[in-house]
Design an enzyme around this catalytic site. Structure first.
Site, mmCIF file in Angstrom:
data_model
loop_
_atom_site.group_PDB
_atom_site.id
_atom_site.type_symbol
_atom_site.label_atom_id
_atom_site.label_comp_id
_atom_site.label_asym_id
_atom_site.label_seq_id
_atom_site.Cartn_x
_atom_site.Cartn_y
_atom_site.Cartn_z
ATOM 1 N N ASP A 72 0.838 -1.199 0.000
ATOM 2 C CA ASP A 72 0.000 0.000 0.000
ATOM 3 C C ASP A 72 0.877 1.254 0.000
ATOM 4 O OD1 ASP A 72 -2.352 1.823 0.799
ATOM 5 O OD2 ASP A 72 -3.312 -0.141 0.886
ATOM 6 N N ASP A 73 0.380 2.343 0.520
ATOM 7 C CA ASP A 73 1.036 3.656 0.474
ATOM 8 C C ASP A 73 2.426 3.627 1.120
ATOM 9 O OD1 ASP A 73 1.326 6.354 -0.028
ATOM 10 O OD2 ASP A 73 -0.485 6.952 1.046
ATOM 11 N N LYS A 94 -3.968 -0.659 -6.594
ATOM 12 C CA LYS A 94 -4.958 -0.001 -5.737
ATOM 13 C C LYS A 94 -4.783 1.502 -5.949
ATOM 14 C CE LYS A 94 -6.254 0.875 -0.927
ATOM 15 N NZ LYS A 94 -5.972 0.566 0.519
ATOM 16 N N ASP A 107 -6.049 5.254 -5.159
ATOM 17 C CA ASP A 107 -6.764 6.029 -4.148
ATOM 18 C C ASP A 107 -7.294 7.362 -4.699
ATOM 19 O OD1 ASP A 107 -7.744 6.424 -1.534
ATOM 20 O OD2 ASP A 107 -5.911 5.613 -0.654
ATOM 21 N N ARG A 153 -14.168 0.848 -4.395
ATOM 22 C CA ARG A 153 -14.587 1.105 -3.030
ATOM 23 C C ARG A 153 -15.883 1.902 -3.057
ATOM 24 N NH1 ARG A 153 -10.882 1.968 0.877
ATOM 25 N NH2 ARG A 153 -12.570 3.031 1.964
ATOM 26 N N ASP A 186 -13.356 4.426 4.688
ATOM 27 C CA ASP A 186 -12.459 3.377 5.179
ATOM 28 C C ASP A 186 -13.075 2.605 6.342
ATOM 29 O OD1 ASP A 186 -10.685 4.316 3.331
ATOM 30 O OD2 ASP A 186 -9.384 5.336 4.775
#
Length: 469
Positions: free
Chosen positions: A66-67, A141, A143, A199, A203
Site C-alpha cells: 500500500d502507500d 490499488k 486512491d 470502493r 475506510d
C-alpha cells in the site's frame, strides 16, 4: 434479449476485457497493520506465510504493498522506490513474489499526492503504468487523495480514473485495477466499465457498530456522501452496500474495504459475521492482519473453505438484504443470494445484544426471484447446511501455524482453488459445504440460533429425489 441490453452487454464486455477478477480477488494488503512501516522484508515474510500456512492454496494470491513505498520522482518524471525500504528495487521483490506462485500489487492515488503525501499519479498515468508493468506488477490499488478538486460529478471522477485504466490497458500486461475513491460520485455507476473493483464507502475501521464523527454518513445518505470519511464500522459500511448489490458482476465488484479479521476490535462472533457478509456480498477479500503473528481463531475464520466457496462461486451473484427489523438491542437482518447449481446462500444477522432464534421462510428466501420464479422453489424441499458448523478447531489451526499440522483440504491436489470453487454444483463435502443441519419441506421455514453480533450462514440445496426427508 432486448437490443439495448445487447449493446450494453457488448460495451461492458469490451471495456472489461482484461480477464481478471472473474470472482472477487483474494489476497493481503500492508496498510491496516503496517501503514508506512512497510518494506521488502515485511512483504516477503508475509508472502512466505501466505504460502506455508496454506492461504495461497485456498486462492489468496495477491500481495499488495500500500502507500509509502516510493521516494518521489526522478528527473525524468518516473517514480522511484524508497531505497531503504526496498534496497533491491520493486522488480526484484516482484520476481521473488512470482517465484512463490503469488502476484504482487502496488498503490498510488488519482491525485498529485497519495493519502500519506507521497507522489501521486495524476497527470503521470502513462509513465506510472508502463513503469509498473516493467516491474511485473499485477494489481493496482488507486486512491482518491489530493485530486485537485476533480470530483463532484460522476463524469469528473470517471475521467480521472479512466485515464489510469486506459494507461494500464495500454501496457499489454494484465493488471487488476482496484479503484479506491470511497464511494464519491457513485463509482458503482461508472467504475464497472473501467475497473475490476471499486470502493463504495469510507475506510473500514475495526469496530462493529459505532457512531463516529470521522464517518458521518450512513445508509442511503451514504450513497451521496460528500465526506465519506474513515473509522467506518462494519454495520455502517454494510448499511450502504445493501442498496447496490446489482452493480456487481463477474470482473467488476463492489469493494466494502479490506478485512479487519485478526486486527483486534472485533469479537470472534463479529469477525465471523464480518467475513461472512463480505463473502456473500462478493466484496474482494484482502486480509490485513500481521501474518507472522496470526493466531488460531483468525486462521480458522480466514480459511473457512465453505465460506470462501460462496465468495468464489462462479455465478458471481451478490446476496441481497430481504428484510431488516429493529428489536431490543439492535437490528436483525436476512440476506439471500443465488449460487451456481441452483443452491442458495442465506445469512441471518443478529445485530442485537442478546442471542435469539431467527428464521426465514422459503418465500422470503426466494423473494428476489419474483412470484413466478419462486413458485417451484417455495414448493420444493431443501437440505440445509451450516457453513460454520465445521469451523477448524483451535488445535488444528495451532498445528498448522506451528508447521506440523495438515490442512483439512488440499486444493492443489484437487486441481487448484479456481477449479474446485468452479465446480457446479460443489461436491457435498464438509470442507466446501459445511455440515447438514436439517431439511426444510415445501413452504417451510429455516431456523437458526444466532449469537449477539453474530450470523448464521446457511447453504440450501434442493432435494432432487422423492425420498422422505
Amino acid at each position: 434479449m432486448h437490443i439495448t441490453s445487447f449493446f450494453l452487454a457488448i460495451g461492458l464486455a469490451s471495456a472489461l476485457d482484461n480477464g481478471l477478477a472473474r470472482t472477487p480477488q483474494l489476497g493481503w494488503d500492508t496498510w491496516n497493520s503496517f501503514g508506512c512501516s512497510l518494506n521488502a522484508t515485511v512483504i516477503l515474510e508475509t508472502a512466505q506465510k501466505i504460502t506455508s500456512l496454506g492461504f495461497k492454496d485456498l486462492g489468496y494470491n495477491y500481495v499488495v504493498m500500500d502507500d509509502c513505498w516510493s521516494a518521489g520522482r526522478n528527473s525524468s518524471g518516473y517514480l522511484v522506490p524508497n531505497s531503504q525500504k526496498f534496497p533491491n528495487g520493486i522488480k526484484d521483490l516482484a520476481d521473488k513474489i512470482h517465484n512463490m506462485g503469488l502476484k504482487i500489487g502496488i498503490y498510488s492515488s488519482a491525485g498529485t499526492m497519495t493519502c500519506a503525501r507521497y507522489a501521486g499519479s495524476l497527470g503521470y498515468e502513462e509513465k506510472d503504468a508502463s513503469l509498473w508493468a516493467s516491474w511485473g506488477i499485477d494489481y493496482l490499488k488507486y486512491d482518491n487523495c489530493y485530486n485537485q478538486g476533480e470530483e463532484g460529478t460522476p463524469k469528473l471522477s470517471y475521467d480521472r480514473y479512466d485515464a489510469m485504466g486506459k494507461a494500464l490497458n495500454s501496457t499489454g500486461r494484465p493488471i487488476l485495477y482496484s479503484l479506491c475513491n470511497w464511494g464519491v460520485d457513485g463509482p458503482w455507476n461508472f467504475a464497472p466499465t473501467i475497473g475490476n473493483s471499486w470502493r463504495m464507502s469510507g475506510d473500514l475501521f475495526n469496530t462493529w457498530d459505532r457512531q463516529d464523527v470521522n464517518c458521518p454518513c450512513a445508509e442511503l445518505e451514504g450513497l451521496n456522501c460528500k465526506t465519506p470519511g474513515y473509522h467506518c464500522s462494519v454495520l455502517n459500511v454494510l448499511g450502504k452496500a445493501v442498496y447496490i448489490p446489482s452493480k456487481a458482476y463477474a470482473g467488476a465488484w463492489n469493494d466494502l474495504d479490506m478485512l479487519q479479521v485478526g486486527n483486534g476490535g472485533l469479537t470472534d462472533d463479529e469477525a465471523i459475521a464480518h467475513f461472512s457478509l463480505w463473502a456473500a456480498l462478493k466484496s474482494p477479500l484482502l486480509m490485513t492482519n500481521v501474518m507472522t503473528k496470526i493466531d488460531a481463531p483468525t486462521l480458522s475464520i480466514l480459511q473457512n473453505t465453505a465460506v470462501l466457496a460462496v465468495s468464489q462461486d462462479p455465478e458471481g451473484s451478490s446476496a441481497v438484504r430481504v428484510w431488516r427489523y429493529n428489536v431490543d438491542g439492535g437490528d436483525i437482518q436476512m440476506f439471500s443470494g443465488s449460487l451456481s447449481g441452483g443452491d442458495q446462500v442465506v445469512l441471518l444477522l443478529n445485530g442485537g445484544s442478546t442471542a435469539r432464534e431467527m428464521n426465514a421462510t422459503l418465500t422470503e428466501i426466494f423473494w428476489m426471484d419474483g412470484v413466478s420464479g419462486t413458485a417451484s422453489q417455495v414448493q420444493s424441499s431443501w437440505d440445509v447446511y451450516d457453513l460454520w458448523a465445521d469451523r477448524m478447531s483451535n488445535s488444528t489451526a495451532d498445528a498448522i501455524i506451528q508447521g506440523d499440522g495438515k490442512r483439512p483440504i488440499n486444493m492443489t491436489a484437487m486441481g487448484g482453488a479456481e477449479k474446485v470453487y468452479a465446480q457446479t454444483p460443489l461436491p457435498t463435502t464438509k470442507a466446501l459445504m459445511g455440515s447438514k443441519v436439517g431439511s426444510v419441506k415445501a413452504a417451510g421455514t429455516v431456523k437458526a440460533f444466532v449469537q449477539p453480533h453474530g450470523v448464521a450462514m446457511l447453504r440450501l440445496r434442493e432435494v432432487k429425489s422423492n425420498d422422505e426427508l
